[in-house]
Design an enzyme around this catalytic site. Structure first.
Site, PDB file in Angstrom:
ATOM      1  N   THR A  15      47.715  44.360  23.077  1.00 20.62           N
ATOM      2  CA  THR A  15      47.418  43.368  23.279  1.00 20.62           C
ATOM      3  C   THR A  15      49.179  43.187  22.467  1.00 20.62           C
ATOM      4  OG1 THR A  15      48.230  41.278  21.931  1.00 20.62           O
ATOM      5  CG2 THR A  15      47.133  43.156  20.613  1.00 20.62           C
ATOM      6  N   ASP A  16      50.230  41.896  23.588  1.00 18.48           N
ATOM      7  CA  ASP A  16      51.789  42.346  23.146  1.00 18.48           C
ATOM      8  C   ASP A  16      51.900  41.765  21.802  1.00 18.48           C
ATOM      9  OD1 ASP A  16      50.164  39.357  23.177  1.00 18.48           O
ATOM     10  OD2 ASP A  16      52.007  38.506  24.623  1.00 18.48           O
ATOM     11  N   GLU A  17      50.512  41.469  20.395  1.00 20.85           N
ATOM     12  CA  GLU A  17      50.600  40.898  19.465  1.00 20.85           C
ATOM     13  C   GLU A  17      51.012  42.138  19.482  1.00 20.85           C
ATOM     14  OE1 GLU A  17      48.084  37.689  18.239  1.00 20.85           O
ATOM     15  OE2 GLU A  17      47.527  37.447  20.147  1.00 20.85           O
TER      16      GLU A  17
ATOM     17  N   LEU B  59      27.594  42.482  21.620  1.00 18.14           N
ATOM     18  CA  LEU B  59      26.952  40.982  21.720  1.00 18.14           C
ATOM     19  C   LEU B  59      26.983  40.540  20.480  1.00 18.14           C
ATOM     20  CD1 LEU B  59      23.549  41.502  24.414  1.00 18.14           C
ATOM     21  CD2 LEU B  59      25.583  41.056  25.049  1.00 18.14           C
TER      22      LEU B  59
ATOM     23  N   SER C 128      45.449  45.314  12.926  1.00 20.93           N
ATOM     24  CA  SER C 128      44.560  45.905  13.574  1.00 20.93           C
ATOM     25  C   SER C 128      44.435  46.721  14.505  1.00 20.93           C
ATOM     26  CB  SER C 128      42.824  45.575  13.626  1.00 20.93           C
ATOM     27  OG  SER C 128      42.753  44.866  11.954  1.00 20.93           O
TER      28      SER C 128
ATOM     29  N   ASP D 192      26.990  49.539  19.221  1.00 21.10           N
ATOM     30  CA  ASP D 192      27.875  49.158  18.261  1.00 21.10           C
ATOM     31  C   ASP D 192      29.206  50.167  18.804  1.00 21.10           C
ATOM     32  OD1 ASP D 192      30.418  48.962  16.176  1.00 21.10           O
ATOM     33  OD2 ASP D 192      28.723  48.317  14.865  1.00 21.10           O
TER      34      ASP D 192
ATOM     35  N   ASN E  74      48.684  36.791  26.690  1.00 26.99           N
ATOM     36  CA  ASN E  74      47.517  36.393  26.731  1.00 26.99           C
ATOM     37  C   ASN E  74      46.942  35.758  27.668  1.00 26.99           C
ATOM     38  OD1 ASN E  74      49.264  35.461  24.354  1.00 26.99           O
ATOM     39  ND2 ASN E  74      47.570  33.889  23.430  1.00 26.99           N
TER      40      ASN E  74
ATOM     41  N   ILE F  51      37.633  39.027  28.984  1.00 29.84           N
ATOM     42  CA  ILE F  51      38.552  40.562  30.053  1.00 29.84           C
ATOM     43  C   ILE F  51      37.174  41.738  30.965  1.00 29.84           C
ATOM     44  CG2 ILE F  51      40.258  41.594  30.316  1.00 29.84           C
ATOM     45  CD1 ILE F  51      41.436  40.113  27.883  1.00 29.84           C
TER      46      ILE F  51
ATOM     47  N   TYR G 232      44.731  40.890  12.663  1.00 32.99           N
ATOM     48  CA  TYR G 232      44.189  40.694  14.146  1.00 32.99           C
ATOM     49  C   TYR G 232      45.364  41.697  14.856  1.00 32.99           C
ATOM     50  CZ  TYR G 232      43.597  40.871  19.163  1.00 32.99           C
ATOM     51  OH  TYR G 232      43.453  40.982  20.634  1.00 32.99           O
TER      52      TYR G 232
ATOM     53  N   ASP H 198      49.987  23.888  11.043  1.00 38.38           N
ATOM     54  CA  ASP H 198      49.950  24.998  11.502  1.00 38.38           C
ATOM     55  C   ASP H 198      49.052  26.635  10.791  1.00 38.38           C
ATOM     56  OD1 ASP H 198      51.278  26.921  13.343  1.00 38.38           O
ATOM     57  OD2 ASP H 198      52.790  26.691  12.384  1.00 38.38           O
ATOM     58  N   ARG H 199      49.435  27.279  12.243  1.00 38.37           N
ATOM     59  CA  ARG H 199      48.713  28.202  11.923  1.00 38.37           C
ATOM     60  C   ARG H 199      49.410  29.417  10.562  1.00 38.37           C
ATOM     61  NH1 ARG H 199      47.283  32.487  16.792  1.00 38.37           N
ATOM     62  NH2 ARG H 199      45.691  31.026  16.605  1.00 38.37           N
TER      63      ARG H 199
ATOM     64  N   ASP I  77      28.019  46.750  24.404  1.00 40.40           N
ATOM     65  CA  ASP I  77      28.483  45.390  23.666  1.00 40.40           C
ATOM     66  C   ASP I  77      27.392  45.695  22.651  1.00 40.40           C
ATOM     67  OD1 ASP I  77      30.462  43.122  25.030  1.00 40.40           O
ATOM     68  OD2 ASP I  77      29.107  43.134  23.537  1.00 40.40           O
TER      69      ASP I  77
HETATM   70  P1  NAD Z   1      36.113  38.498  23.383  1.00 36.98           P
HETATM   71  O1  NAD Z   1      35.999  39.422  21.815  1.00 36.98           O
HETATM   72  O2  NAD Z   1      35.772  37.362  24.791  1.00 36.98           O
HETATM   73  O3  NAD Z   1      34.940  39.727  23.655  1.00 36.98           O
HETATM   74  C1  NAD Z   1      35.233  41.555  22.876  1.00 36.98           C
HETATM   75  C2  NAD Z   1      33.667  42.166  22.973  1.00 36.98           C
HETATM   76  O4  NAD Z   1      33.569  42.571  23.041  1.00 36.98           O
HETATM   77  C3  NAD Z   1      32.151  41.431  23.068  1.00 36.98           C
HETATM   78  O5  NAD Z   1      31.381  40.990  23.895  1.00 36.98           O
HETATM   79  C4  NAD Z   1      32.211  41.531  21.742  1.00 36.98           C
HETATM   80  O6  NAD Z   1      30.440  41.357  21.557  1.00 36.98           O
HETATM   81  C5  NAD Z   1      32.261  42.764  22.304  1.00 36.98           C
HETATM   82  N1  NAD Z   1      32.385  43.876  20.681  1.00 36.98           N
HETATM   83  C6  NAD Z   1      32.980  43.461  19.474  1.00 36.98           C
HETATM   84  N2  NAD Z   1      33.130  44.163  18.524  1.00 36.98           N
HETATM   85  C7  NAD Z   1      32.111  45.155  19.293  1.00 36.98           C
HETATM   86  C8  NAD Z   1      31.014  45.969  18.487  1.00 36.98           C
HETATM   87  N3  NAD Z   1      31.543  46.743  16.663  1.00 36.98           N
HETATM   88  N4  NAD Z   1      31.105  47.304  19.531  1.00 36.98           N
HETATM   89  C9  NAD Z   1      30.681  47.086  20.810  1.00 36.98           C
HETATM   90  N5  NAD Z   1      31.153  45.642  21.264  1.00 36.98           N
HETATM   91  C10 NAD Z   1      31.484  45.358  20.073  1.00 36.98           C
HETATM   92  O7  NAD Z   1      37.848  39.438  24.167  1.00 36.98           O
HETATM   93  P2  NAD Z   1      38.706  39.800  25.027  1.00 36.98           P
HETATM   94  O8  NAD Z   1      39.940  38.819  24.925  1.00 36.98           O
HETATM   95  O9  NAD Z   1      37.908  40.420  26.401  1.00 36.98           O
HETATM   96  O10 NAD Z   1      39.314  40.716  24.667  1.00 36.98           O
HETATM   97  C11 NAD Z   1      39.013  42.293  25.351  1.00 36.98           C
HETATM   98  C12 NAD Z   1      40.151  43.160  24.451  1.00 36.98           C
HETATM   99  O11 NAD Z   1      41.995  42.524  25.052  1.00 36.98           O
HETATM  100  C13 NAD Z   1      40.156  42.713  22.603  1.00 36.98           C
HETATM  101  O12 NAD Z   1      41.089  44.257  22.607  1.00 36.98           O
HETATM  102  C14 NAD Z   1      41.345  42.433  23.077  1.00 36.98           C
HETATM  103  O13 NAD Z   1      42.469  42.465  21.586  1.00 36.98           O
HETATM  104  C15 NAD Z   1      42.718  42.637  24.014  1.00 36.98           C
HETATM  105  N6  NAD Z   1      43.510  41.302  24.573  1.00 36.98           N
HETATM  106  C16 NAD Z   1      42.576  40.285  24.738  1.00 36.98           C
HETATM  107  C17 NAD Z   1      43.741  39.140  25.093  1.00 36.98           C
HETATM  108  C18 NAD Z   1      43.341  37.634  25.233  1.00 36.98           C
HETATM  109  O14 NAD Z   1      44.290  36.972  25.686  1.00 36.98           O
HETATM  110  N7  NAD Z   1      42.761  37.493  25.744  1.00 36.98           N
HETATM  111  C19 NAD Z   1      45.354  39.847  25.683  1.00 36.98           C
HETATM  112  C20 NAD Z   1      45.427  41.135  25.444  1.00 36.98           C
HETATM  113  C21 NAD Z   1      44.605  42.210  24.856  1.00 36.98           C
HETATM  114  P1  TYD Z   2      45.422  31.461  20.643  1.00 36.45           P
HETATM  115  O1  TYD Z   2      44.597  31.264  22.413  1.00 36.45           O
HETATM  116  O2  TYD Z   2      44.762  31.644  19.307  1.00 36.45           O
HETATM  117  O3  TYD Z   2      46.246  32.890  21.224  1.00 36.45           O
HETATM  118  P2  TYD Z   2      47.417  33.882  19.929  1.00 36.45           P
HETATM  119  O4  TYD Z   2      47.479  33.319  18.688  1.00 36.45           O
HETATM  120  O5  TYD Z   2      45.651  35.252  19.932  1.00 36.45           O
HETATM  121  O6  TYD Z   2      48.200  33.960  20.841  1.00 36.45           O
HETATM  122  O7  TYD Z   2      46.238  30.584  20.746  1.00 36.45           O
HETATM  123  C1  TYD Z   2      47.527  30.850  21.599  1.00 36.45           C
HETATM  124  C2  TYD Z   2      48.098  29.706  21.199  1.00 36.45           C
HETATM  125  O8  TYD Z   2      48.403  28.461  21.190  1.00 36.45           O
HETATM  126  C3  TYD Z   2      48.958  29.736  19.971  1.00 36.45           C
HETATM  127  O9  TYD Z   2      50.700  29.633  19.778  1.00 36.45           O
HETATM  128  C4  TYD Z   2      48.120  28.858  18.563  1.00 36.45           C
HETATM  129  C5  TYD Z   2      47.897  27.690  19.276  1.00 36.45           C
HETATM  130  N1  TYD Z   2      46.706  27.063  19.514  1.00 36.45           N
HETATM  131  C6  TYD Z   2      46.671  25.853  18.926  1.00 36.45           C
HETATM  132  O10 TYD Z   2      47.332  24.763  18.814  1.00 36.45           O
HETATM  133  N2  TYD Z   2      46.233  25.616  19.006  1.00 36.45           N
HETATM  134  C7  TYD Z   2      44.620  25.735  18.561  1.00 36.45           C
HETATM  135  O11 TYD Z   2      44.127  25.697  18.483  1.00 36.45           O
HETATM  136  C8  TYD Z   2      44.539  27.052  18.935  1.00 36.45           C
HETATM  137  C9  TYD Z   2      43.283  27.621  18.876  1.00 36.45           C
HETATM  138  C10 TYD Z   2      45.564  27.973  19.537  1.00 36.45           C
END
Ligand code: NAD
Ligand code: TYD
Length: 339
Positions: free
Chosen positions: A126-128, A36, A153, A60, A179, A13, A150, A272-273, A34
């Site tokens: 996040t909505d989580e 990385l 945190s 970091d 998501n 994102i 997750y 399941d998870r 970042d």
């Molecule tokens: P991502 O895992 O793709 O990217 C995370 C980035 O953070 C990476 O580039 C990683 O190198 C960097 N990073 C991790 N630890 C670090 C540290 N200690 N110092 C500096 N950089 C660090 O994540 P994303 O999906 O792009 O999510 C970005 C943000 O959006 C997160 O805060 C996540 O909680 C939030 N978010 C994600 C989603 C989703 O669907 N992906 C939805 C809602 C909120």
């Molecule tokens: P995920 O992309 O891990 O996002 P989040 O759990 O943070 O919402 O998973 C999205 C949904 O997909 C979640 O209900 C779990 C499910 N899922 C699978 O069914 N199989 C998979 O291999 C993964 C990674 C997720």
């Protein structure tokens, strides 16, 4: 606001947001900090790498020295924190990185925001944090019911942000996104995992009965929502960002296969998870009241995403064939009869 520190800007994102910001605001300057990790990838930023308004620093967010140096050297006035450990399944295996980055890292950034007197500190959440919502929709003042390391945190990070606003007057805003799907999402998350597996005729590991529901939003809709909150949101406030509707995982899997012309028999129900949240659902009326609208439905967002992964195999093939990904896949899916 002019000099932005975008932490985690080499991730999914964050990199989309950096591109969005530089395109939309010609006078903004962006520094990406970042670490990385496995999820950070400079290829995500390759089309802005030569922009004179863009700087990349590897470091970091939990390292106060690096953060303070970047703040000083680049006269940062706005922090947007995307940096986080982000995958629920990994948080079940190794929670420590989640606490270190998502909680302690947030604290370090808030301290820097306070010390340098920024105009805005924006936290990407996040909505989580609301936990599973079996009925109705989560509003911003709902109780937090986190169920995974997750989400716990991330919720802790949110609470620290609000505390720094109340205690020290740091001008904090928070967005809680659903998501995201779209370009450059690491193929551990379900949509890019399913799309890339399906392209290669590999099974799609569907957790449980597949009736869990998620609000899959297009990443640029989320970026626009963040932009609106940065420019029109009220300090000290939280805003939900999502389409405001949900899709079952089984329907998402079938849609992906239909779009690719692949058989539904590729869907493989697996164990399941643990603690799998059944449903997330957001009420997004607070952000809508600021003039924002999601431009894509879940289905449209997934369709665009499928097309991008078909057209950009240069990006994901090296990731999936890499050692880190293969070891993760084996660990996560080997015991589920895949890999
Ligand atoms: P991502 O895992 O793709 O990217 C995370 C980035 O953070 C990476 O580039 C990683 O190198 C960097 N990073 C991790 N630890 C670090 C540290 N200690 N110092 C500096 N950089 C660090 O994540 P994303 O999906 O792009 O999510 C970005 C943000 O959006 C997160 O805060 C996540 O909680 C939030 N978010 C994600 C989603 C989703 O669907 N992906 C939805 C809602 C909120
Ligand atoms: P995920 O992309 O891990 O996002 P989040 O759990 O943070 O919402 O998973 C999205 C949904 O997909 C979640 O209900 C779990 C499910 N899922 C699978 O069914 N199989 C998979 O291999 C993964 C990674 C997720």
């Amino acid at each position: 606001m002019q000099n932005f520190l975008i932490t985690g800007g080499a991730g999914f994102i964050g990199s989309n947001f950096v591109r969005y910001l530089l395109e939309r605001y010609p006078h903004y300057r962006v520094v990406v900090l970042d670490k990385l990790t496995y999820a950070g990838n400079l290829a995500n930023l390759r089309d802005v790498a030569d922009d004179p308004r863009f700087t990349f620093v590897q470091g970091d967010i939990a390292d106060a020295e690096v953060v303070h140096r970047v703040m000083r050297e680049h006269a940062i006035d706005t922090i947007v924190n995307f940096a986080a450990a982000t995958h629920v399944d990994r948080s079940l295996m190794e929670p420590d990185e989640f606490l270190r980055t998502d909680v302690f890292g947030t604290y370090v950034l808030l301290e820097a925001a306070r010390a340098f007197g920024v105009e805005r500190y924006h936290q990407i959440s996040t909505d989580e944090v609301y936990g599973q919502v079996l009925e109705g929709r989560s509003r911003e003042d709902d109780k937090l019911h986190t169920r995974s390391p997750y989400s716990a945190s991330k919720a802790s990070g949110d609470l620290l942000c609000l505390a720094y606003h109340t205690s020290f007057g740091v001008p904090v805003t928070i967005t809680r996104g659903s998501n995201n799907v779209g370009p450059y999402q690491y193929p551990e998350k379900v949509v890019p995992l399913f799309v890339t597996n399906a392209i290669d005729d590999l099974p799609l590991p569907l957790y449980g009965d597949g009736t869990q529901m998620r609000d899959y939003q297009y990443v640029l809709d989320h970026c626009e929502g963040i932009d609106v909150v940065l420019h029109r949101g009220q300090v000290g406030e939280i805003y939900n960002v999502g389409t405001g509707s949900e899709m079952r995982n089984i329907d998402m899997a079938r849609l992906v296969l239909d779009l690719l012309g692949k058989p539904h028999s590729l869907i493989r129900p697996v164990a399941d998870r643990p603690g799998h949240d059944r449903r997330y659902a957001l009420d997004v009326s607070k952000l809508r009241a600021l003039g924002w609208e999601s431009r894509h439905t879940c289905a449209e967002a997934i369709e665009k995403t499928v097309r991008w992964y078909v057209d950009n195999q240069w990006w994901w093939r090296p990731i999936k064939s890499g050692e880190h990904y293969r070891a993760y896949y084996q660990r996560q899916y080997g015991s589920r009869g895949l890999a």
